[in-house]
Design an enzyme around this catalytic site. Structure first.
Site: not given
Length: 246
Positions: A12, A132, A136
């Protein structure tokens, strides 16, 4: 002796950054990178595991590590009281093993939470805006939730009255989510990484505390502090601030 570190979620965005940071540190050694479908086993003989995965997987990963006496540093969000209680129970059965669960590893974000909790008792109103990237998966962010909890605890301790709000009608969600009595607003926008504003106000004055992470490398100093310190703190620690002498 070098600390051997395993990274769970190594493929990731955050996990790959952690792998690079560990490999660049002279006192650390990358024991292995693990991702979806990999058998964790003994995690390559790691002393410490770092978990940056997803909320559905992180609890099992932490229990796997603790059950084998491997200290674990967790940056995955989605933790509630029941999950934390489960981890505490397994840690009690494995004395000497440590687990650090932190909503944010950026040192500026940790300081923002600390400053906001200190300031919140002096102001009539407080709200939080977190911003963000749109990839997310959770909202509001774990950092914003933790900030709201710390702010609310500080205000209760100081006897501050609930913030005024005369809103009598409005669209659902217009006032954000309420976390322990503190409104929290989430923005998801391409081009952002991780940002938070704490807005405080009283008559004739406002104070804004803002932190911006423009690159995931900003989280690495805090992650490495966690890796180096978790073995010295048996049991469960929630929040990197407990390792920073704040």
């Amino acid at each position: 002796m070098s600390i051997r570190v395993a990274v769970i979620g190594a493929a990731g965005r955050m996990g790959s950054e952690v792998c690079r940071a560990v490999e660049a540190a002279e006192d650390l050694e990358l024991a292995g990178g693990f991702d979806v479908g990999d058998e964790l086993g003994d995690l390559g003989g790691a002393h410490v595991a770092v978990d940056f995965t997803v909320p559905d997987a992180t609890l099992d990963n932490v229990l796997h590590c603790v059950g084998r006496g491997i200290d674990v540093v967790v940056g995955t969000t989605g933790w509630d009281d029941d999950r934390l209680a489960t981890v505490r129970g397994v840690l009690d059965a494995n004395p000497g093993t440590g687990a650090l669960i932190a909503p944010n590893f950026a040192l500026g974000a940790v300081l923002t939470m600390k400053f906001a909790a200190e300031a919140a008792r002096f102001y009539e109103s407080v709200e939080i805006v977190e911003l963000h990237h749109p990839d997310k998966v959770d909202a509001p962010s774990g950092t914003a939730v933790r900030t709201a909890e710390l702010v609310a605890a500080s205000r209760r301790e100081a006897g501050v009255a609930p913030a005024p709000d005369a809103t009598a009608s409005g669209l659902a969600g217009a006032r954000g989510a309420e976390v322990d009595g503190v409104p929290v607003h989430a923005v998801r926008l391409r081009g952002l990484v991780a940002h938070e504003e704490v807005l405080l106000g009283s008559v004739g004055e406002t104070l804004t505390i803002r932190h911006d992470s423009f690159d995931r490398v900003s989280f690495m100093p805090g992650v490495l502090i966690g890796v180096r310190e978790v073995g010295r703190h048996p049991g469960l620690t929630v929040g990197l601030e407990h390792y920073l002498d704040l």
